[in-house]
Enzyme design. Sequence first.
Site: not given
Ligand SMILES: NC(=O)C1=CN([C@@H]2O[C@H](COP(=O)(O)OP(=O)(O)OC[C@H]3O[C@@H](n4cnc5c(N)ncnc54)[C@H](OP(=O)(O)O)[C@@H]3O)[C@@H](O)[C@H]2O)C=CC1
Ligand SMILES: CC(C)(CO)C(=O)C(=O)O
Length: 313
Positions: A14, A18, A109, A197, A201, A279
Amino acid sequence: MSEQQQPRIGIIGTGAIGGFYGLMLARAGFEVHFLLRSEYDAVSRNGLRVNSTEHGELLLPEVHAWQDAAQMPQCDWVLVGAKTTSNADLAPLINQVAAPDGKVVLLQNGFAVEEQLRPLLQQNLHLLGGLCFICVHRSAPGVIEHQAQGGVNLGYHSGPVSKEEGYVIAQQGAALFQLAGLASKAMQHLEEARWQKLVWNIPYNGLSVLLNSNTAELMANPSSRALIADLMTEVIAASTACGYPLPEQLVQGMLKVTEAMPAYLPSMHHDYSLQRPMELQAIYQAPLDAAQAAGCAMPKVSMLLQTLEYLSA
Ligand SMILES: NC(=O)C1=CN([C@@H]2O[C@H](COP(=O)(O)OP(=O)(O)OC[C@H]3O[C@@H](n4cnc5c(N)ncnc54)[C@H](OP(=O)(O)O)[C@@H]3O)[C@@H](O)[C@H]2O)C=CC1
Ligand SMILES: CC(C)(CO)C(=O)C(=O)O
């Protein structure tokens, strides 16, 4: 709980993604259960908050928050919002939380992330990829800043059904997000969509770290802008070599879309500045390996990865 009535949704990880999608689905009336780690106490106490430029200030005051996956109820849809670097560790938890015949969606991603997780998942589970087009990050425990966009597209990867039935499952998943007011569609070709995508990225994630700059800064400087275009061109050539031809015009299109976005720091920048793992395998090494196997070199992408590896050592 029968899926005919109302599917139960589990969020594994989360964080920004998430938390955002889980909150939107909960607000749409779904029963959503959130697995948390470091932010469990804060979210249990204060709920989950999204500050959104599009939706305003949203609060989910009562959160089904869990610290232990073994305690969670079984979920029909399991949305993985952790970083790809955690997938291998999370596989046993996903197996625990997913209902028999559950649908697991990697909201992540990168390239080949489903291939890496598949052997660790129970065979009865459906595995899908979810590509999130959104700019979100965490600003405090349980607080998510939503800067722009919000769509999520789903593609079926593998499971105990035919390709056609898998597409129907992807449509069912997209319908859940649509009910939450988000743009979402099912995709026929997950691998091609992952390459597309990566055209965004690969340049922006790594260069934001290396040059310590947001997207607006990277676009404003002629040298970094030219480098972004070069990196995009290499990814398009690699995708094409791997059997997924992408048009050259994608470069200009993506530069234009990025110019229209607010100044944005990709999630890799947050990972680096907070000393979390980047990543690199999913966003750089896996596509480089696929390109090499197809006889296509990506010299600038390769150099970008080497500099990022240096920084993460
Ligand atoms: N942020 C964005 O705008 C975008 C992100 N993405 C992709 O989405 C994915 C997620 O990114 P993002 O949401 O930014 O990442 P975050 O770092 O914000 O979130 C990851 C979450 O996973 C949790 N987590 C990891 N391991 C565990 C575990 N063992 N048990 C419970 N919780 C766990 C972390 O907890 P803790 O806080 O304890 O570390 C954290 O809350 C990535 O692949 C990213 O590339 C894609 C498009 C846009
Ligand atoms: C490309 C972008 C910024 C918005 O679509 C995104 O989704 C990311 O950060 O992976």
